[in-house]
Structure formats: structure tokens, C-alpha cells
Design an enzyme around this catalytic site. Structure first.
Site, mmCIF file in Angstrom:
data_model
loop_
_atom_site.group_PDB
_atom_site.id
_atom_site.type_symbol
_atom_site.label_atom_id
_atom_site.label_comp_id
_atom_site.label_asym_id
_atom_site.label_seq_id
_atom_site.Cartn_x
_atom_site.Cartn_y
_atom_site.Cartn_z
ATOM 1 N N SER A 17 5.264 4.115 4.052
ATOM 2 C CA SER A 17 4.464 4.643 2.958
ATOM 3 C C SER A 17 5.355 5.324 1.917
ATOM 4 C CB SER A 17 3.403 5.593 3.519
ATOM 5 O OG SER A 17 2.440 5.929 2.550
ATOM 6 N N ASP A 77 -4.165 -3.357 3.229
ATOM 7 C CA ASP A 77 -3.739 -2.002 2.864
ATOM 8 C C ASP A 77 -4.571 -1.517 1.677
ATOM 9 O OD1 ASP A 77 -2.389 0.320 2.109
ATOM 10 O OD2 ASP A 77 -0.421 -0.509 2.622
ATOM 11 N N HIS A 94 -2.701 -0.044 6.125
ATOM 12 C CA HIS A 94 -1.552 0.749 5.684
ATOM 13 C C HIS A 94 -0.837 1.406 6.856
ATOM 14 C CE1 HIS A 94 0.791 3.177 2.888
ATOM 15 N NE2 HIS A 94 0.416 4.274 3.533
#
Length: 290
Positions: free
Chosen positions: A161, A207, A239
Site C-alpha cells: 500500500s 482493489d 487491497h
């Protein structure tokens, strides 16, 4: 000297010459791949939850370091093969190293020293996380208890991320790195045309935090066309796919790190030609790799 003795002597000389010729390719191969570590890989070996090396861990407190928030070093216990390449891995926004801890033993058991780190703040942005990844590598190679096990010229970065966005930042800032793997990365910067580090971008099809159309795909496409690079999209994944053990992430991360940190061409077979699997919704690459 009799005829039979002469023929016998010639046979011995010929056999010795043949043995020398037969041995030379092995010697040449070893010289061509000085960073090669571990046995020849198979699909089963890189998909396994543990590789050929036994590992141990040591904890690094935040109070003992500068520039990042401490972390956990996982390393092969044997030194018989010499030094190893090393990888620093950063977590995502609001997350701690526990969210990526599974990668430590998984990668280290394949022949790497792995540093899963905490960041200075759980809210640090990608540029800061990139700086922290580099600070962690500097500590790892110069001050850590594992420094004697590491080849400081063979280093890589990974992150999830915002840590993935930080991975791209670190690769941009330190072109001497050997490999970068952003995992479902997030970053407001979309142009990475100056990156010189071989980069594998791993996105997730479903995601909704860092959608591949706004993040992973443009990141990959902006990397130089001449760069060794690849884009892997995890089919049906969210995600948060990198936050738990994932065979596809592990398999391709191991292959990428081995190929570019260890310069181990035995792993190129898993990257080129373009791999196909039900766990992959899309794959782009620049095969063959230099």
C-alpha cells in the site's frame, strides 16, 4: 616403450583431457553466477511455505535506531554459502510490521536476509516510507547483528500500500538497488520514468483502496520501457491480499528477488515466458531480462 604401453599412456592422457573439458562448464557457470544461492528451483520449491534454509529472527527496537521505527530481521542460520542479499519491507497506512510479518520467514528461508519494519508513524506518506526503507537497509548492512551475513551490494525493497508507494520512492532515490516489489501500491505520484531498479508491480483486481487503474497499472506503464519490469495482477483479490500468506505473491517475489538480487538466471523460467494461472488476471513484462 612397447606399443601396448604407448597406447595405454595415450588413453590415460585422453581421459584426463576429457575430464577437464567436462568440468570446465561447471566452473564457468559458478564464475558467471557468484551470487547464486541454494539448490536448483522447482515450482514446488518456490511455492512451499519454507525454502531450503533454516532461519532465525532478531527484534530491533525503535529506540535503538534512527530514521525508521525498528522491526524484525529474519535471516538464514547457516553461513556455509557465504553472504546473502537483503530486503527491507514496509507496511501500509496505519499498519505495523505484523501485517507483513509472514514475508520474513517465507523469503529468508529461500536465502535472503529480510527486514520487516515499523514506520515512524502509522500515518507516514509514501515519500517518508521510502526514506525509512533506505534507512532500514543502511542500518541492516552497517550496524545490525546480521550485517556480517549480508552482501551490501545486493539489496532490494518491498512494501504494501503506502509502503508500496514508498518502495517506488526508494527505488527512484537509490538506483543502486537490485530489485523493487511494490505490493498493491498507493501513491499520488504517477510518473516513475526515472526509476532504474528492476521492478515487479503486484496489483489486485478487486482493489478498492488503490485501484489498479489509478495506481498499479499507471505506475508500471510509466516505468522506462528499457527497464526490467513486470506487472502482476492478482485475480479476484483485494487491497489487503499481501497481509496474509499468499502463494502467488511469494512465488513471484522469490523469483524476482532471486533473478535480480542474486543474478540467478535459474529463476527466469518462472517469469518468462509470460506466466498463466487462475490466480493471475493479468501479467505484463519486458522479457527477456538483461
Amino acid at each position: 616403450m612397447s606399443l601396448s604401453a604407448t597406447l595405454s599412456r595415450r588413453a590415460v592422457v585422453a581421459a584426463a583431457a576429457l575430464a577437464l573439458v567436462s568440468a570446465s562448464p561447471v566452473t564457468a557457470q559458478a564464475a558467471d553466477n557468484p551470487y547464486e544461492r541454494g539448490p536448483a528451483p522447482t515450482t514446488a520449491s518456490i511455492e512451499a511455505t519454507r525454502g531450503p534454509y533454516a532461519v532465525a529472527q532478531t527484534t530491533v527496537s525503535a529506540a535503538s535506531v534512527r530514521g525508521f521505527g525498528g522491526g524484525t530481521i529474519t535471516y538464514p542460520t547457516s553461513t556455509a554459502d557465504g553472504t546473502f542479499g537483503a530486503v527491507a519491507i514496509a507496511p501500509g497506512y496505519t499498519a505495523s510490521q505484523s501485517s507483513i510479518s509472514w514475508l520474513g520467514p517465507r523469503l529468508a528461508s529461500q536465502g535472503f536476509v529480510v527486514f520487516t519494519i515499523d514506520t515512524l508513524s502509522r500515518y507516514d506518506q509514501p515519500a517518508s516510507r521510502g526514506d525509512q526503507l533506505l534507512a532500514a537497509l543502511d542500518y541492516l548492512t552497517t550496524s545490525s547483528s546480521a550485517r556480517s551475513r549480508i552482501d551490501a551490494t545486493r539489496l532490494g525493497v518491498m512494501g504494501h500500500s503506502m509502503g508500496g508507494g514508498g518502495t517506488l520512492e526508494a527505488a527512484k532515490d537509490r538506483p543502486s538497488l537490485q530489485a523493487a516489489i511494490p505490493l498493491t501500491p498507493w501513491n499520488t505520484t504517477k510518473n516513475w520514468s526515472t526509476v532504474q531498479v528492476p521492478t515487479l508491480v503486484i496489483g489486485a483486481q478487486n482493489d478498492t483502496v488503490a485501484s489498479v487503474t489509478q495506481h498499479s497499472e499507471p505506475f508500471y506503464e510509466s516505468l522506462p520501457a528499457t527497464l526490467d519490469k513486470a506487472y502482476l495482477e492478482l485475480a479476484g483479490a483485494s487491497h489487503y491480499a499481501p497481509n496474509s500468506p499468499n502463494t502467488t505473491i511469494a512465488k513471484f517475489s522469490i523469483s524476482w528477488l532471486k533473478r535480480f538480487i542474486d543474478n540467478d538466471t535459474r529463476y527466469e523460467q518462472f517469469l518468462c515466458p509470460t506466466p498463466r494461472a487462475t490466480t493471475i488476471s493479468e501479467y505484463r513484462d519486458t522479457c527477456s531480462y538483461s
